[in-house]
Design a protein around this motif. Structure first.
Motif, short mmCIF file in Angstrom:
data_model
loop_
_atom_site.label_atom_id
_atom_site.label_comp_id
_atom_site.label_asym_id
_atom_site.label_seq_id
_atom_site.Cartn_x
_atom_site.Cartn_y
_atom_site.Cartn_z
N PRO A 1 4.87 -1.53 2.23
CA PRO A 1 4.04 -1.04 1.12
C PRO A 1 3.99 -1.97 -0.08
O PRO A 1 3.03 -1.92 -0.86
CB PRO A 1 4.69 0.30 0.75
N GLN A 2 5.00 -2.82 -0.26
CA GLN A 2 4.99 -3.73 -1.39
C GLN A 2 3.83 -4.72 -1.27
O GLN A 2 3.22 -5.10 -2.28
CB GLN A 2 6.33 -4.47 -1.52
N TRP A 3 3.49 -5.10 -0.05
CA TRP A 3 2.34 -5.98 0.17
C TRP A 3 1.03 -5.21 0.03
O TRP A 3 0.01 -5.76 -0.39
CB TRP A 3 2.43 -6.64 1.54
N GLN A 4 1.07 -3.94 0.37
CA GLN A 4 -0.10 -3.10 0.21
C GLN A 4 -0.48 -2.99 -1.27
O GLN A 4 -1.66 -3.05 -1.64
CB GLN A 4 0.18 -1.71 0.79
N VAL A 5 0.54 -2.85 -2.13
CA VAL A 5 0.31 -2.76 -3.57
C VAL A 5 -0.30 -4.06 -4.09
O VAL A 5 -1.26 -4.06 -4.86
CB VAL A 5 1.63 -2.46 -4.31
N LEU A 6 0.25 -5.19 -3.65
CA LEU A 6 -0.28 -6.49 -4.08
C LEU A 6 -1.73 -6.68 -3.65
O LEU A 6 -2.57 -7.17 -4.42
CB LEU A 6 0.58 -7.61 -3.50
N ALA A 7 -2.03 -6.30 -2.42
CA ALA A 7 -3.39 -6.46 -1.91
C ALA A 7 -4.36 -5.57 -2.68
O ALA A 7 -5.46 -6.00 -3.05
CB ALA A 7 -3.44 -6.14 -0.42
N ARG A 8 -3.95 -4.33 -2.94
CA ARG A 8 -4.83 -3.40 -3.67
C ARG A 8 -5.08 -3.90 -5.09
O ARG A 8 -6.22 -3.87 -5.58
CB ARG A 8 -4.20 -2.00 -3.69
N ASP A 9 -4.02 -4.35 -5.75
CA ASP A 9 -4.16 -4.85 -7.12
C ASP A 9 -5.11 -6.05 -7.16
O ASP A 9 -5.93 -6.19 -8.08
CB ASP A 9 -2.80 -5.25 -7.70
N GLU A 10 -4.99 -6.93 -6.16
CA GLU A 10 -5.84 -8.11 -6.12
C GLU A 10 -7.31 -7.71 -5.92
O GLU A 10 -8.20 -8.25 -6.59
CB GLU A 10 -5.40 -9.04 -4.99
N VAL A 11 -7.56 -6.78 -5.02
CA VAL A 11 -8.93 -6.35 -4.75
C VAL A 11 -9.55 -5.73 -6.00
O VAL A 11 -10.69 -6.02 -6.37
CB VAL A 11 -8.97 -5.34 -3.58
N LEU A 12 -8.78 -4.88 -6.69
CA LEU A 12 -9.28 -4.25 -7.91
C LEU A 12 -9.52 -5.28 -9.02
O LEU A 12 -10.49 -5.19 -9.78
CB LEU A 12 -8.31 -3.17 -8.39
N ARG A 13 -8.65 -6.27 -9.09
CA ARG A 13 -8.78 -7.30 -10.11
C ARG A 13 -9.99 -8.20 -9.85
O ARG A 13 -10.74 -8.54 -10.78
CB ARG A 13 -7.50 -8.15 -10.16
N VAL A 14 -10.19 -8.56 -8.61
CA VAL A 14 -11.27 -9.49 -8.26
C VAL A 14 -12.62 -8.78 -8.11
O VAL A 14 -13.64 -9.25 -8.61
CB VAL A 14 -10.94 -10.24 -6.95
N CYS A 15 -12.60 -7.63 -7.47
CA CYS A 15 -13.85 -6.96 -7.13
C CYS A 15 -14.24 -5.85 -8.11
O CYS A 15 -15.39 -5.38 -8.08
CB CYS A 15 -13.77 -6.37 -5.72
N GLY A 16 -13.29 -5.39 -8.90
CA GLY A 16 -13.60 -4.33 -9.85
C GLY A 16 -13.43 -2.96 -9.24
O GLY A 16 -12.73 -2.78 -8.23
N ALA A 17 -14.07 -1.97 -9.85
CA ALA A 17 -13.93 -0.58 -9.41
C ALA A 17 -14.48 -0.38 -8.00
O ALA A 17 -15.17 -1.24 -7.45
CB ALA A 17 -14.64 0.35 -10.39
#
Length: 494
Positions: free
Chosen positions: A345-361
């Motif tokens: 799950p720690q990698w899941q959090v990183l991936a989600r944060d990156e997607v939200l940061r790069v792609c937005g809502a």
């Protein structure tokens, strides 16, 4: 006088029949005994050994025994899947080393896992090796397209289809893929409104892959193409059932109930594709639009207009190959990536944060520029492909006597390349080769995942504990259908 002539004629017939029988027996003896022994001696002089050849069956009995034994035991909590998936290779590598012989009946296969030797087979000396012939049932499914073509025809088809997979064209397909994914996620959201819901992601990802591939292959003819691929999926299930029984030579030609269904499906698929090709030619002509993504069907039709070597039959076979090659490999990648993120799950959090940061809502559809910025997600996908490659092994056959890394390879020798073993080799990837560590694909090798609750790095022990807990709580049922497994078994050693 007449009686003597008859006796002489009968004697000559007897001699002729005896010679024919002797010739046949001699050929069988050469094929099933003398030649295998000669090949064993040839490789033994070069320091290459393997399990001894057994008359007619080779090592098939041992291979089946090792595979059945491995599959009968529960899987340990580990990504070290080689002992289970390629049990025979794992077993014999420990005995004979990384390069050894295996016999599939009277056919010899040289197992090679050295990256330098593999590089020779696929790049520097690729002209000496060709693809292995597929089983007739697999050939029927995959079509006579890029997967099976060889030589000049393969090169010609590859040149025609290359624009489909060109980076600029793939970028134009991002909205197409995004729509399919968004539709799937909307359905998940609707399902979750009633409370907790369990989703079998492998089934959903198979549907998603089918949808995207159909749009990529047929473009504006999407609906017609989807109906055709449904027929091919049914044909795949019938082939899988056939592989679960003992394969008797020539049995596929007997008009059994299953064979008749398969023949009818194959006929319907070809007929539907030919009809679709005719409709596409009639509606849009042979000119592709300058703007917008180029689909496989349009490119093939355009090529057929300028090249007499591209027939409607070629177009039909390429469409079949495209679907067959893409669906299971893509859905398996998505499934295992999801499983790995659930386990870590720690990698899941990183991936989600990156997607939200790069792609937005969530309402913002990723663009082609966004995709290339998803560095962490790219690392995760690469690690998923390393641990759980869609194709676990492949085969190439020596077209002529060749040299491979100093070894003398006789013509006809099949080279078995165990992709899964290479991906889990500690000599290549380090002592953590059987662990999920996307950071190995980062330019910064010190990169490590963060805890869900704060900014401190997880220790190795903490990471393992979190992974174990999440795995036990959320462990999905990610075993593929037995029918699809049986086809994968035959595909994996091609």
């Amino acid at each position: 006088m007449m009686m003597m002539e008859d006796k002489l004629l009968n004697w000559l017939k007897l001699v002729f029949i005896s010679l024919m029988v002797l010739l046949f027996v001699s050929k069988i003896a050469v094929l099933l005994w003398w030649r295998p022994r000669k090949i064993e001696d040839h490789f033994s002089k070069q320091g290459i050994r393997g399990p001894p050849y057994h008359f007619f069956i080779g090592n098939v009995k041992e291979i089946v025994s090792l595979m059945l034994k491995a599959s009968s035991q529960p899987m340990p909590f580990s990504h070290n899947i080689l002992p289970r998936v390629l049990a025979f290779y794992h077993h014999w590598r420990k005995i004979y080393g990384a390069t050894f012989l295996i016999w599939f009946g009277p056919t010899v296969r040289l197992a090679v896992s050295d990256p330098d030797l593999i590089r020779e087979v696929f790049t520097s000396k690729f002209e000496f090796y060709e693809k292995n012939e597929a089983h007739p049932l697999i050939r029927q499914l995959e079509g006579d397209g890029l997967l099976s073509l060889k030589g000049e025809k393969w090169a010609h088809h590859r040149k025609i289809l290359t624009p489909t997979f060109h980076m600029e064209n793939l970028k134009l397909l991002v909205p197409v893929v995004a729509k399919s994914v968004t539709d799937m996620l909307d359905k998940w959201v609707t399902m979750s409104e009633s409370g907790n819901v369990e989703i079998e992601v492998s089934e959903w990802f198979q549907i998603l892959s089918e949808d995207v591939i159909t749009r990529t292959a047929f473009g504006s003819s999407y609906e017609d193409g989807k109906a055709i691929f449904r027929l091919q999926a049914r044909q795949m299930d019938l082939a899988a059932q056939a592989f679960q029984t003992v394969q008797i030579p020539g049995y596929r030609f007997i008009p059994t109930k299953r064979n008749i269904k398969s023949w009818k499906l194959d006929k319907d698929i070809k007929k539907s594709l030919m009809k679709l090709i005719g409709k596409r030619k009639e509606n849009i002509g042979n000119v592709l639009p300058e703007k917008g993504p180029k689909d496989l069907l349009g490119l093939m039709i355009q090529a057929s207009d300028s090249s007499p070597n591209i027939t409607d039959y070629d177009i039909v076979e390429e469409c079949k190959s495209f679907f067959f090659a893409g669906k299971q490999t893509t859905s398996n990648l998505l499934t295992w990536t999801t499983v790995l993120l659930a386990m870590h799950p720690q990698w899941q959090v990183l991936a989600r944060d990156e997607v939200l940061r790069v792609c937005g809502a969530r309402d913002n559809i990723p663009t082609k520029d966004d995709v290339v910025k998803l560095k962490t997600l790219n690392m995760i996908v690469n690690e998923s492909l390393r641990l759980y490659p869609p194709i676990i092994a492949t085969i190439r056959r020596a077209k002529t006597d060749a040299e491979l890394g100093g070894y003398k390879i006789p013509s006809g020798t099949e080279i078995l390349i165990p992709i899964l073993a290479v991906h889990h080799d500690q000599a290549i990837w380090g002592s953590d080769a059987n662990e999920f560590n996307p950071a190995r694909f980062s330019e910064d090798q010190e990169f490590k995942p963060y805890d869900d609750d704060d900014d401190k790095l997880l220790s190795d022990d903490e990471e393992e504990n979190v992974t174990q807990d999440v795995y036990e709580e959320r462990r999905p049922n990610h075993e593929m259908d037995k029918e699809r497994d049986s086809i994968a078994t035959h595909l994996m050693l091609r």
